[in-house]
Design a protein around this motif. Structure first.
Motif, PDB file in Angstrom:
ATOM      1  N   SER A   1       9.324  16.043  -6.403  1.00  0.00           N
ATOM      2  CA  SER A   1      10.498  16.538  -5.686  1.00  0.00           C
ATOM      3  C   SER A   1      11.273  15.371  -5.066  1.00  0.00           C
ATOM      4  N   LYS A   2      12.556  15.273  -5.411  1.00  0.00           N
ATOM      5  CA  LYS A   2      13.403  14.195  -4.859  1.00  0.00           C
ATOM      6  C   LYS A   2      13.459  14.276  -3.341  1.00  0.00           C
ATOM      7  N   GLU A   3      13.527  15.491  -2.815  1.00  0.00           N
ATOM      8  CA  GLU A   3      13.580  15.680  -1.356  1.00  0.00           C
ATOM      9  C   GLU A   3      12.301  15.172  -0.694  1.00  0.00           C
ATOM     10  N   PHE A   4      11.176  15.535  -1.269  1.00  0.00           N
ATOM     11  CA  PHE A   4       9.889  15.083  -0.741  1.00  0.00           C
ATOM     12  C   PHE A   4       9.798  13.560  -0.762  1.00  0.00           C
ATOM     13  N   LEU A   5      10.110  12.967  -1.908  1.00  0.00           N
ATOM     14  CA  LEU A   5      10.000  11.517  -2.049  1.00  0.00           C
ATOM     15  C   LEU A   5      10.988  10.778  -1.160  1.00  0.00           C
ATOM     16  N   SER A   6      12.160  11.338  -0.989  1.00  0.00           N
ATOM     17  CA  SER A   6      13.153  10.738  -0.100  1.00  0.00           C
ATOM     18  C   SER A   6      12.640  10.690   1.339  1.00  0.00           C
ATOM     19  N   THR A   7      11.950  11.750   1.754  1.00  0.00           N
ATOM     20  CA  THR A   7      11.370  11.787   3.104  1.00  0.00           C
ATOM     21  C   THR A   7      10.297  10.721   3.253  1.00  0.00           C
ATOM     22  N   VAL A   8       9.467  10.563   2.231  1.00  0.00           N
ATOM     23  CA  VAL A   8       8.412   9.542   2.272  1.00  0.00           C
ATOM     24  C   VAL A   8       9.037   8.148   2.334  1.00  0.00           C
ATOM     25  N   ILE A   9      10.051   7.906   1.510  1.00  0.00           N
ATOM     26  CA  ILE A   9      10.724   6.602   1.520  1.00  0.00           C
ATOM     27  C   ILE A   9      11.325   6.319   2.891  1.00  0.00           C
ATOM     28  N   SER A  10      11.972   7.296   3.487  1.00  0.00           N
ATOM     29  CA  SER A  10      12.559   7.116   4.832  1.00  0.00           C
ATOM     30  C   SER A  10      11.491   6.741   5.843  1.00  0.00           C
ATOM     31  N   SER A  11      10.338   7.390   5.756  1.00  0.00           N
ATOM     32  CA  SER A  11       9.248   7.086   6.675  1.00  0.00           C
ATOM     33  C   SER A  11       8.724   5.656   6.496  1.00  0.00           C
ATOM     34  N   ILE A  12       8.598   5.241   5.249  1.00  0.00           N
ATOM     35  CA  ILE A  12       8.135   3.859   4.977  1.00  0.00           C
ATOM     36  C   ILE A  12       9.127   2.861   5.552  1.00  0.00           C
ATOM     37  N   ILE A  13      10.404   3.093   5.316  1.00  0.00           N
ATOM     38  CA  ILE A  13      11.445   2.173   5.796  1.00  0.00           C
ATOM     39  C   ILE A  13      11.494   2.133   7.320  1.00  0.00           C
ATOM     40  N   GLU A  14      11.371   3.280   7.958  1.00  0.00           N
ATOM     41  CA  GLU A  14      11.388   3.330   9.429  1.00  0.00           C
ATOM     42  C   GLU A  14      10.237   2.559  10.051  1.00  0.00           C
ATOM     43  N   ASN A  15       9.114   2.448   9.334  1.00  0.00           N
ATOM     44  CA  ASN A  15       7.955   1.739   9.868  1.00  0.00           C
ATOM     45  C   ASN A  15       7.978   0.244   9.578  1.00  0.00           C
ATOM     46  N   LEU A  16       9.019  -0.223   8.921  1.00  0.00           N
ATOM     47  CA  LEU A  16       9.113  -1.665   8.658  1.00  0.00           C
ATOM     48  C   LEU A  16       9.617  -2.409   9.875  1.00  0.00           C
TER      49      LEU A  16
ATOM     50  N   ALA B   1       0.844  -1.203   0.000  1.00  0.00           N
ATOM     51  CA  ALA B   1       0.000   0.000   0.000  1.00  0.00           C
ATOM     52  C   ALA B   1       0.880   1.253   0.000  1.00  0.00           C
ATOM     53  N   SER B   2       1.951   1.225   0.780  1.00  0.00           N
ATOM     54  CA  SER B   2       2.873   2.362   0.814  1.00  0.00           C
ATOM     55  C   SER B   2       3.587   2.532  -0.525  1.00  0.00           C
ATOM     56  N   TYR B   3       3.979   1.417  -1.116  1.00  0.00           N
ATOM     57  CA  TYR B   3       4.685   1.445  -2.397  1.00  0.00           C
ATOM     58  C   TYR B   3       3.832   2.091  -3.485  1.00  0.00           C
ATOM     59  N   TYR B   4       2.588   1.645  -3.602  1.00  0.00           N
ATOM     60  CA  TYR B   4       1.719   2.207  -4.636  1.00  0.00           C
ATOM     61  C   TYR B   4       1.310   3.640  -4.302  1.00  0.00           C
ATOM     62  N   GLY B   5       1.116   3.939  -3.037  1.00  0.00           N
ATOM     63  CA  GLY B   5       0.838   5.319  -2.650  1.00  0.00           C
ATOM     64  C   GLY B   5       1.999   6.228  -2.996  1.00  0.00           C
ATOM     65  N   LEU B   6       3.210   5.758  -2.758  1.00  0.00           N
ATOM     66  CA  LEU B   6       4.417   6.508  -3.101  1.00  0.00           C
ATOM     67  C   LEU B   6       4.491   6.770  -4.599  1.00  0.00           C
ATOM     68  N   ARG B   7       4.119   5.773  -5.392  1.00  0.00           N
ATOM     69  CA  ARG B   7       4.184   5.923  -6.850  1.00  0.00           C
ATOM     70  C   ARG B   7       3.227   7.015  -7.318  1.00  0.00           C
ATOM     71  N   ILE B   8       2.064   7.091  -6.723  1.00  0.00           N
ATOM     72  CA  ILE B   8       1.113   8.141  -7.085  1.00  0.00           C
ATOM     73  C   ILE B   8       1.613   9.499  -6.599  1.00  0.00           C
ATOM     74  N   LEU B   9       2.144   9.542  -5.376  1.00  0.00           N
ATOM     75  CA  LEU B   9       2.703  10.797  -4.860  1.00  0.00           C
ATOM     76  C   LEU B   9       3.827  11.315  -5.746  1.00  0.00           C
ATOM     77  N   GLY B  10       4.608  10.402  -6.304  1.00  0.00           N
ATOM     78  CA  GLY B  10       5.712  10.799  -7.176  1.00  0.00           C
ATOM     79  C   GLY B  10       5.253  11.522  -8.421  1.00  0.00           C
ATOM     80  N   VAL B  11       4.050  11.206  -8.884  1.00  0.00           N
ATOM     81  CA  VAL B  11       3.491  11.893 -10.041  1.00  0.00           C
ATOM     82  C   VAL B  11       2.964  13.266  -9.617  1.00  0.00           C
ATOM     83  N   LEU B  12       2.361  13.319  -8.443  1.00  0.00           N
ATOM     84  CA  LEU B  12       1.803  14.580  -7.952  1.00  0.00           C
ATOM     85  C   LEU B  12       2.876  15.560  -7.499  1.00  0.00           C
TER      86      LEU B  12
END
Length: 193
Positions: free
Chosen positions: A178-193, A164-175
């Protein structure tokens, strides 16, 4: 006297159609655009692929084939589970933000546009999703076994949360590409694993 049928490379046609559908979706891609992209006449296109729907299904299958090949390479790499999952997230955002068109993952687009309207597309997407879910589940199970990932939930729950996070991230990447924004989202997903 009828002319000889013109020879064509079906792989080239499917790849060209895939790019056209990926840019505009099924509804947004006209038959004329498909003819222009593939270099085939309308009659030849329909004679060879039966219908726009059938060509779309072939293009979607090709997209899934390419995607699962790369996702498998990432998820089966000789690395820690956490690094492989992060690499998958980064790959997905790079795919979605690497071109000026910022086109969304064709699998997501097809599910949004065609689900409930085309049972064959639903079947193609479910098959692809099941493969990806199985790959991710295996990595998450390894990560739990090696104490890299949390063990306070089932593998299935962790896998589906990650997807769910992966596909949500993919949609956010289109919206918001920003590499900085997406990097923050990826860090958050990884921290919650």
């Amino acid at each position: 006297m009828s002319g000889r049928p013109q020879k064509f490379d079906p792989n080239f046609v499917i790849e060209a159609a895939m790019k056209a559908f990926w840019d505009k979706g099924f509804e947004g891609t006209s038959t004329q655009e498909l003819c222009d992209k593939t270099g085939m006449g309308r009659g030849s296109l329909y004679h060879s692929f039966e219908s726009k729907s059938h060509l779309y299904e072939q293009a979607l299958l090709r997209y899934h084939e390419l995607g699962i090949k790369e996702q498998t390479r990432i998820l089966l790499a000789d690395d820690s589970a956490i690094n492989r999952l992060q690499a998958l997230l980064e790959w997905g955002t790079n795919c979605d933000t690497s071109s000026e068109s910022r086109r969304c993952c064709m699998a997501i687009y097809s599910a949004i546009e065609r689900s409930g309207k085309d049972s064959k597309v639903d079947k193609i997407n479910r098959h692809y999703f099941n493969k990806l879910e199985s790959l991710i589940s295996s990595v998450i199970e390894q990560g739990m076994t090696n104490n890299e990932l949390r063990n306070d939930r089932s593998t299935l729950e962790a896998t589906r949360g990650f997807i769910a996070s992966y596909y949500g991230l993919r949609i956010l990447g289109v919206l918001n590409p920003s590499k900085e924004f997406l990097s923050t989202v990826i860090s958050s997903i990884i921290e919650n694993l």
